[in-house]
Design a protein around this motif. Structure first.
Motif: not given
Length: 181
Positions: A69, A82-83, A87, A100-102, A104-105, A111, A113, A139
Motif C-alpha cells: 500500500l 491487513v487481516n 504491518v 508491505d502487506l505480504n 499477512y496478505a 483481505n 485493510i 495498491l
C-alpha cells in the motif's frame, strides 16, 4: 491501483456507532463543530482531533508475490493492518509511506485493510492539519523481482558546460524466496 473509493470510517473505540462511508481524500476534522476550548486552539482552526479507523476490503490476485500500500498522506500516528495484523506504522502526518502487506496478505482472496490514524494528542501542529486519510491510497502489485518503490537514486557527480557524469543506484527487491519450500 487506486483505492480511494468505498472506505468506511468510525471513531476508534466507538464500536456501537455506525461507520460512515467515505471516499478519499478525507478530512474528518473539517466536518466537526469548532470548539473554543479545542486543545489546538486557533492554530488548528479550533477543530477537535480524534482517533479514527478506516476499513476497506480488497481482493488480491494469486500473483504477484509483492503487494504494497502506498499512502500519500495520513494525519497522523498511523498504523496499517491487513487481516487484523499490524504491518506498518508511521508517526509523521505529512509524508508518504509504504505498507508491505505480504506477510499477512491472503493472495487469491479478499483481505481487510484497516488504517488507524490518531490525531487526538493536540496541539501538534502550527497550522490546520486535519485528521484522516487526506491524500490518495494506492495498491502496488509487483512481480517477484522488482525495483523497490522510490528505489532509483541518481547523483550528479560532476557537471560542466559540456559534460555531466551521473551515477545511478537502483534498489531491487527479490521475493522469489517466498515461493520456495
Amino acid at each position: 491501483t487506486n483505492l480511494d473509493m468505498g472506505w468506511t470510517v468510525a471513531e476508534a473505540g466507538s464500536w456501537n456507532l455506525p461507520a460512515e462511508r467515505v471516499d478519499l481524500p478525507h478530512d474528518w476534522s473539517i466536518h466537526q463543530k469548532t470548539r473554543p476550548d479545542a486543545p489546538g486552539a486557533g492554530s488548528n482552526g479550533f477543530f477537535p482531533g480524534a482517533a479514527l479507523i478506516y476499513r476497506k476490503e480488497i481482493a488480491l490476485p494469486e500473483k504477484p508475490c509483492q503487494a504494497l500500500l502506498e499512502l500519500d498522506g495520513a494525519y497522523r500516528n498511523c498504523e496499517v493492518a491487513v487481516n487484523g495484523n499490524k504491518v506498518a506504522q508511521h508517526a509523521y502526518g505529512y509524508t508518504a509511506f509504504f505498507a508491505d502487506l505480504n506477510r499477512y496478505a491472503r493472495f487469491g482472496e479478499v483481505n481487510e485493510i484497516a488504517i488507524t490514524v490518531n490525531n487526538s494528542a493536540m496541539p501538534n501542529s502550527r497550522w490546520y492539519s486535519g485528521t484522516g486519510l487526506y491524500r490518495h491510497v494506492d495498491l502496488l502489485l509487483l512481480p517477484d523481482v522488482a525495483i523497490r518503490p522510490w528505489g532509483i537514486f541518481p547523483v550528479t557527480e560532476s557537471l560542466d558546460s559540456h559534460l555531466a557524469v551521473v551515477r545511478v543506484e537502483v534498489a531491487v527487491q527479490n521475493r522469489r524466496a517466498c515461493h520456495a519450500g
